[in-house]
Enzyme design. Sequence first.
Site, short mmCIF file in Angstrom:
data_model
loop_
_atom_site.label_atom_id
_atom_site.label_comp_id
_atom_site.label_asym_id
_atom_site.label_seq_id
_atom_site.Cartn_x
_atom_site.Cartn_y
_atom_site.Cartn_z
N ASP A 100 6.66 -3.24 4.56
CA ASP A 100 7.87 -2.48 4.24
C ASP A 100 8.34 -1.59 5.40
O ASP A 100 8.91 -0.52 5.20
CB ASP A 100 7.65 -1.61 2.98
CG ASP A 100 7.23 -2.43 1.80
OD1 ASP A 100 7.69 -3.59 1.69
OD2 ASP A 100 6.44 -1.92 0.98
N LYS A 130 11.32 -4.88 8.27
CA LYS A 130 11.37 -6.17 8.99
C LYS A 130 12.66 -6.92 8.65
O LYS A 130 13.30 -7.51 9.52
CB LYS A 130 10.16 -7.05 8.60
CG LYS A 130 8.81 -6.44 9.00
CD LYS A 130 7.65 -7.28 8.52
CE LYS A 130 7.48 -7.28 7.02
NZ LYS A 130 7.09 -5.99 6.42
N ALA A 172 6.33 -10.51 -0.62
CA ALA A 172 7.25 -9.85 0.32
C ALA A 172 8.55 -9.47 -0.37
O ALA A 172 9.00 -10.14 -1.28
CB ALA A 172 7.54 -10.80 1.48
N GLY A 173 9.14 -8.39 0.11
CA GLY A 173 10.47 -7.99 -0.32
C GLY A 173 11.17 -7.45 0.91
O GLY A 173 10.81 -6.38 1.40
N HIS A 174 12.10 -8.22 1.44
CA HIS A 174 12.78 -7.84 2.69
C HIS A 174 14.24 -7.51 2.37
O HIS A 174 14.99 -8.36 1.91
CB HIS A 174 12.67 -8.97 3.72
CG HIS A 174 11.25 -9.25 4.13
ND1 HIS A 174 10.91 -10.23 5.03
CD2 HIS A 174 10.09 -8.65 3.78
CE1 HIS A 174 9.60 -10.22 5.20
NE2 HIS A 174 9.08 -9.29 4.44
N THR A 175 14.60 -6.26 2.63
CA THR A 175 15.91 -5.76 2.20
C THR A 175 16.94 -5.83 3.32
O THR A 175 16.70 -5.35 4.43
CB THR A 175 15.77 -4.30 1.73
OG1 THR A 175 14.63 -4.21 0.88
CG2 THR A 175 17.01 -3.82 1.00
N GLN A 217 4.60 -8.81 5.11
CA GLN A 217 3.53 -7.81 5.01
C GLN A 217 3.39 -7.03 6.33
O GLN A 217 4.35 -6.94 7.07
CB GLN A 217 2.19 -8.44 4.58
CG GLN A 217 2.16 -8.91 3.14
CD GLN A 217 2.87 -10.22 2.89
OE1 GLN A 217 2.57 -11.22 3.54
NE2 GLN A 217 3.80 -10.27 1.96
N GLY A 269 19.38 3.90 9.77
CA GLY A 269 19.93 3.75 8.42
C GLY A 269 19.76 2.30 7.99
O GLY A 269 19.49 1.42 8.81
P1 GDP Z 1 10.40 -5.01 4.86
O1 GDP Z 1 9.53 -5.50 3.76
O2 GDP Z 1 9.64 -4.69 6.10
O3 GDP Z 1 11.56 -5.91 5.15
O4 GDP Z 1 11.02 -3.62 4.36
P2 GDP Z 1 11.61 -3.32 2.88
O5 GDP Z 1 12.93 -3.95 2.77
O6 GDP Z 1 10.60 -3.61 1.84
O7 GDP Z 1 11.71 -1.75 2.93
C1 GDP Z 1 12.49 -1.08 3.87
C2 GDP Z 1 13.53 -0.22 3.12
O8 GDP Z 1 14.11 0.69 4.02
C3 GDP Z 1 14.68 -1.05 2.58
O9 GDP Z 1 15.16 -0.42 1.42
C4 GDP Z 1 15.74 -0.97 3.70
O10 GDP Z 1 17.06 -1.12 3.23
C5 GDP Z 1 15.51 0.43 4.20
N1 GDP Z 1 15.76 0.65 5.63
C6 GDP Z 1 15.54 -0.18 6.68
N2 GDP Z 1 15.79 0.46 7.84
C7 GDP Z 1 16.18 1.71 7.51
C8 GDP Z 1 16.53 2.86 8.27
O11 GDP Z 1 16.54 2.87 9.50
N3 GDP Z 1 16.85 3.99 7.56
C9 GDP Z 1 16.83 4.04 6.21
N4 GDP Z 1 17.16 5.18 5.62
N5 GDP Z 1 16.50 2.98 5.47
C10 GDP Z 1 16.16 1.84 6.12
P1 IMO Z 2 6.62 -6.95 2.84
O1 IMO Z 2 6.77 -8.31 3.48
C1 IMO Z 2 3.98 -3.91 1.17
C2 IMO Z 2 0.27 -5.33 -0.69
C3 IMO Z 2 0.15 -5.12 -2.19
C4 IMO Z 2 -1.35 -4.93 -2.30
C5 IMO Z 2 -1.90 -5.92 -1.27
C6 IMO Z 2 -2.34 -7.25 -1.84
O2 IMO Z 2 7.75 -6.60 1.95
O3 IMO Z 2 6.30 -5.93 3.86
P2 IMO Z 2 -0.97 -9.37 -2.72
O4 IMO Z 2 0.01 -9.50 -3.85
O5 IMO Z 2 -0.42 -9.75 -1.40
O6 IMO Z 2 -2.28 -10.05 -3.01
O7 IMO Z 2 -1.31 -7.79 -2.67
O8 IMO Z 2 -0.84 -6.13 -0.34
N1 IMO Z 2 1.49 -6.05 -0.26
C7 IMO Z 2 2.55 -5.46 0.31
N2 IMO Z 2 2.82 -4.16 0.55
N3 IMO Z 2 4.86 -4.86 1.56
C8 IMO Z 2 4.60 -6.16 1.36
O9 IMO Z 2 5.37 -7.15 1.86
C9 IMO Z 2 3.41 -6.51 0.67
N4 IMO Z 2 2.87 -7.69 0.28
C10 IMO Z 2 1.69 -7.39 -0.27
O10 IMO Z 2 0.86 -3.98 -2.61
O11 IMO Z 2 -1.71 -3.64 -1.90
MG MG Z 3 9.10 -5.06 1.79
#
Ligand code: GDP
Ligand code: IMO
Ligand code: MG
Length: 433
Positions: A13, A16, A39-42, A225, A416
Amino acid sequence: MSNVVVIGTQWGDEGKGKVVDLLTSSADLVVRFQGGNNAGHTLVVNGEQTICHLIPSGILHAEKKCLIGNGVVVDPQVLIEEIDGLREKGISVNHENLSLSEKAHLIMPYHRAIDDAREAAKGKDKIGTTGRGIGPCYEDKAGRSGIRAIDLLEPDTLEKKIRSNLEEKNFYLTRFFKADALEFQPIYDAYQSMAEILKPYLTDVSLEIDVAIDAGKQILFEGAQGTHLDIDHGTYPFVTSSNPIAGAACPGAGVGPDKLHHVVGIVKAYTTRVGAGPFTTELLDDTGDYIQKKGAEFGATTGRRRRCGWLDLFMVRDSIRFNGVTSLSITKLDVLTGLETLKICVGYDLDGKRLDSRPVSLKDLGRCVPLYEELPGWREDISTAKEIDQLPQETRNYLTRIEEITGVPLSIISVGPIRDQTIILQDPFTPSV
Ligand code: GDP
Ligand code: IMO
Ligand code: MG
């Protein structure tokens, strides 16, 4: 022509998705190589938020090709829902712009059932998985009983594999966990109908990449991750079941190491973690709450509250080593605005001794005390800055210290969530250093 790998340097998170979406404009192909729908990529583009779980974060760029490599574990139901969800938003997704490796392993209902049953049985010792069946699916892959995407094309193979797997899984589920058994027919029917939908997407991803490289195209590899969730190098057993490090792009996409030229390590300006496990710089106080609220730190996949703490560069330095990071991208810098003092962890103390490296024993790691460097914070809104000069001196000092402590140049600063809330210091595809 060069290829870039984007990876997370912390516990996931890091942002990425945002960086991959941004860099896709310089790439031709975007490839996921490990993980699954844990994974959850926003992505936030044109005022709209999109969360990618399986489909690479390049999908909003209509003319670019997205590929799901063999190293990814794919829940076909989730993939189909993701394709449908994107189409509902008017984003075109078809076999022209999305491919799925024939060799990718499929997440089956019994993987999710085992993931859930195991976590429930562990009680307070649970890992806090996403419950998506990731670990059990990789177990079957390593145990040579997994079902691959190619099996969707052969009904008899699919039937045989589901039947033999169910025999074993049902024994485990009912006898060991006292959970319900799963029935063959509904699973087989569901996977057969999903096969019809997914058939056109199946390709030899490795070959597609090779052909693209020969044609002078640039590849962006998207990690999921983070490094400290790595099955080998992370805080085991509080990790995921794949290797989220850059080198895993080779086995996970079917390319040689000579095809990976630059590695961008994404570093959130502070640290977060979802799920259980050691977290040396965790803040269990008002500052932690402030960062959690300001950063909207809730999991993009499970909605869980993310634990928050100060930036741990002692940990990021390990990530730089494991991944061969060539430049860093600092994200969510804007979230730190308003804090009077900022702390950066530069080392660990264990029993009064400063450590040279982070302990492998979780017992020892849990007893480590972070050693901090303190820097003054800033109050100005930085979320509209387009150039480094537009940042307050204190913000620039924070960035300079990151660069000095890690010894790695910064390439992208994110201020942001929106695509253009970004300061580009150097293009990772054509770095000047
Ligand atoms: P990922 O899993 O690495 O792709 O990251 P996630 O999407 O799970 O979490 C990152 C969160 O931060 C998302 O809600 C993005 O929209 C947000 N985000 C990314 N870059 C920035 C930033 O520079 N500032 C702020 N405030 N939010 C950001
Ligand atoms: P992105 O790609 C944050 C964490 C889970 C748990 C551990 C094992 O969005 O960065 P799993 O379901 O993979 O067996 O869980 O890994 N985890 C993550 N934490 N971002 C992720 O992906 C994750 N994918 C798995 O919360 O602690
Ligand atoms: Mg994520």
